[in-house]
Design an enzyme around this catalytic site. Structure first.
Site, PDB file in Angstrom:
ATOM      1  N   GLU A  24       0.858  -1.193   0.000  1.00  0.00           N
ATOM      2  CA  GLU A  24       0.000   0.000   0.000  1.00  0.00           C
ATOM      3  C   GLU A  24       0.892   1.241   0.000  1.00  0.00           C
ATOM      4  O   GLU A  24       2.011   1.221   0.529  1.00  0.00           O
ATOM      5  CB  GLU A  24      -0.914  -0.083   1.241  1.00  0.00           C
ATOM      6  CG  GLU A  24      -1.799   1.087   1.533  1.00  0.00           C
ATOM      7  CD  GLU A  24      -2.879   1.376   0.486  1.00  0.00           C
ATOM      8  OE1 GLU A  24      -2.517   1.585  -0.678  1.00  0.00           O
ATOM      9  OE2 GLU A  24      -4.060   1.448   0.862  1.00  0.00           O
ATOM     10  N   ASP A  25       0.388   2.325  -0.581  1.00  0.00           N
ATOM     11  CA  ASP A  25       1.194   3.550  -0.629  1.00  0.00           C
ATOM     12  C   ASP A  25       1.275   4.249   0.729  1.00  0.00           C
ATOM     13  O   ASP A  25       2.346   4.573   1.217  1.00  0.00           O
ATOM     14  CB  ASP A  25       0.668   4.518  -1.710  1.00  0.00           C
ATOM     15  CG  ASP A  25      -0.828   4.813  -1.585  1.00  0.00           C
ATOM     16  OD1 ASP A  25      -1.489   4.291  -0.661  1.00  0.00           O
ATOM     17  OD2 ASP A  25      -1.346   5.579  -2.426  1.00  0.00           O
ATOM     18  N   ASP A  73      -3.418   6.190   6.372  1.00  0.00           N
ATOM     19  CA  ASP A  73      -3.819   7.483   6.921  1.00  0.00           C
ATOM     20  C   ASP A  73      -4.795   7.199   8.085  1.00  0.00           C
ATOM     21  O   ASP A  73      -4.356   6.934   9.202  1.00  0.00           O
ATOM     22  CB  ASP A  73      -4.469   8.255   5.763  1.00  0.00           C
ATOM     23  CG  ASP A  73      -4.812   9.681   6.074  1.00  0.00           C
ATOM     24  OD1 ASP A  73      -4.159  10.274   6.925  1.00  0.00           O
ATOM     25  OD2 ASP A  73      -5.757  10.224   5.450  1.00  0.00           O
ATOM     26  N   PHE A  80      -0.512  16.437   3.449  1.00  0.00           N
ATOM     27  CA  PHE A  80      -0.951  15.735   2.250  1.00  0.00           C
ATOM     28  C   PHE A  80       0.224  15.636   1.284  1.00  0.00           C
ATOM     29  O   PHE A  80       0.778  16.643   0.854  1.00  0.00           O
ATOM     30  CB  PHE A  80      -2.132  16.443   1.592  1.00  0.00           C
ATOM     31  CG  PHE A  80      -2.766  15.595   0.532  1.00  0.00           C
ATOM     32  CD1 PHE A  80      -3.678  14.606   0.872  1.00  0.00           C
ATOM     33  CD2 PHE A  80      -2.395  15.750  -0.800  1.00  0.00           C
ATOM     34  CE1 PHE A  80      -4.239  13.791  -0.107  1.00  0.00           C
ATOM     35  CE2 PHE A  80      -2.957  14.934  -1.785  1.00  0.00           C
ATOM     36  CZ  PHE A  80      -3.872  13.956  -1.432  1.00  0.00           C
ATOM     37  N   ARG A  92       1.753  11.822  -9.939  1.00  0.00           N
ATOM     38  CA  ARG A  92       2.216  10.449  -9.683  1.00  0.00           C
ATOM     39  C   ARG A  92       3.628  10.218 -10.220  1.00  0.00           C
ATOM     40  O   ARG A  92       4.340   9.325  -9.770  1.00  0.00           O
ATOM     41  CB  ARG A  92       1.265   9.435 -10.328  1.00  0.00           C
ATOM     42  CG  ARG A  92      -0.128   9.406  -9.727  1.00  0.00           C
ATOM     43  CD  ARG A  92      -0.877   8.165 -10.194  1.00  0.00           C
ATOM     44  NE  ARG A  92      -2.310   8.253  -9.974  1.00  0.00           N
ATOM     45  CZ  ARG A  92      -2.938   7.934  -8.840  1.00  0.00           C
ATOM     46  NH1 ARG A  92      -2.234   7.523  -7.812  1.00  0.00           N
ATOM     47  NH2 ARG A  92      -4.244   8.030  -8.719  1.00  0.00           N
TER      48      ARG A  92
HETATM   49  P1  5GP Z   1      -7.037   5.721   4.735  1.00  0.00           P
HETATM   50  O1  5GP Z   1      -8.152   4.780   4.424  1.00  0.00           O
HETATM   51  O2  5GP Z   1      -5.923   5.093   5.543  1.00  0.00           O
HETATM   52  O3  5GP Z   1      -7.540   6.994   5.364  1.00  0.00           O
HETATM   53  O4  5GP Z   1      -6.473   6.234   3.364  1.00  0.00           O
HETATM   54  C1  5GP Z   1      -5.701   5.482   2.552  1.00  0.00           C
HETATM   55  C2  5GP Z   1      -5.698   6.045   1.162  1.00  0.00           C
HETATM   56  O5  5GP Z   1      -5.943   7.450   1.144  1.00  0.00           O
HETATM   57  C3  5GP Z   1      -4.323   5.870   0.562  1.00  0.00           C
HETATM   58  O6  5GP Z   1      -4.205   4.628  -0.073  1.00  0.00           O
HETATM   59  C4  5GP Z   1      -4.248   7.040  -0.400  1.00  0.00           C
HETATM   60  O7  5GP Z   1      -4.840   6.674  -1.617  1.00  0.00           O
HETATM   61  C5  5GP Z   1      -5.086   8.114   0.254  1.00  0.00           C
HETATM   62  N1  5GP Z   1      -4.260   9.066   1.026  1.00  0.00           N
HETATM   63  C6  5GP Z   1      -4.181   9.217   2.356  1.00  0.00           C
HETATM   64  N2  5GP Z   1      -3.312  10.186   2.694  1.00  0.00           N
HETATM   65  C7  5GP Z   1      -2.823  10.659   1.519  1.00  0.00           C
HETATM   66  C8  5GP Z   1      -1.859  11.665   1.196  1.00  0.00           C
HETATM   67  O8  5GP Z   1      -1.238  12.357   2.020  1.00  0.00           O
HETATM   68  N3  5GP Z   1      -1.611  11.845  -0.132  1.00  0.00           N
HETATM   69  C9  5GP Z   1      -2.236  11.134  -1.110  1.00  0.00           C
HETATM   70  N4  5GP Z   1      -1.911  11.414  -2.367  1.00  0.00           N
HETATM   71  N5  5GP Z   1      -3.145  10.176  -0.832  1.00  0.00           N
HETATM   72  C10 5GP Z   1      -3.430   9.954   0.460  1.00  0.00           C
END
Ligand code: 5GP
Length: 173
Positions: free
Chosen positions: A98-99, A102, A151, A164
């Site tokens: 996973e990238d 959050d 972010f 990207r």
């Molecule tokens: P979560 O479900 O943990 O809140 O969010 C996960 C997804 O939100 C990540 O896979 C990503 O796609 C997006 N995301 C969360 N924080 C960031 C950020 O700082 N930058 C970007 N580009 N995407 C984010």
């Protein structure tokens, strides 16, 4: 969209060094046998590419996509599977790639649905983690970098599908 280039938070050399170390760490935990990497599209595609190229031994890959975000920077809290895997996970050693984690809602959802498919082991590798934003307790076995609540874009991560292609992790200002 702003025309300013995002400020560098983690440069390409730091990314390479850390991802190589992560690949070795994962391989040490699974010294023999095949590892099956499940890449979460789109943000993790470059991380997956660099991670597996730094890894010895047998590796297979598959891709899935889910969304919890619209075109903005705040989470809707809702997770939806938009592309499923091509093959099953039964009896395999699976690593979710996973990238960024959050709130943790996306990963929690993915871990639950993939665990239900009967892998021998299921672990998670995340390039970035923002622990201060967590809404749900989850286990991430391999974390590249822990970052503050900013972010970030670049190295696979987008803002409204842009950025990207940046070779580094940057912050939009
Ligand atoms: P979560 O479900 O943990 O809140 O969010 C996960 C997804 O939100 C990540 O896979 C990503 O796609 C997006 N995301 C969360 N924080 C960031 C950020 O700082 N930058 C970007 N580009 N995407 C984010």
């Amino acid at each position: 969209m702003s025309s300013a280039k995002p400020a560098v938070l983690i440069d390409h050399d730091e990314l390479s060094a850390r991802i190589t170390a992560l690949a070795h760490e994962i391989r040490q935990d699974f010294p023999t046998g095949q590892l099956h990497f499940v890449c979460v599209l789109k943000g993790a595609f470059l991380f997956l590419g660099d991670l597996i190229r730094a890894m010895d031994g047998h590796v297979t890959i598959d891709f899935m996509a889910c969304s919890s975000y619209g075109a903005g920077t705040s989470s809707s809290g809702e997770v939806r599977l938009s592309k499923d895997l091509d093959s099953g996970l039964e009896g395999r050693d699976v690593i979710i790639v996973e990238d960024i984690v959050d709130t943790g809602l996306t990963l929690h959802y993915l871990q639950e649905i993939l665990q239900a498919r009967g892998p021998r082991t299921l672990r998670t590798a995340c390039l970035l983690s923002k622990p201060s934003r967590r809404k749900i307790a989850i286990t991430v076995d391999y974390i590249g970098f822990t970052i503050e609540d900013k972010f970030v874009v670049g190295y696979g991560l987008d803002y409204a599908e842009q950025y990207r292609n940046l070779p580094y992790i940057g912050v939009l200002e």
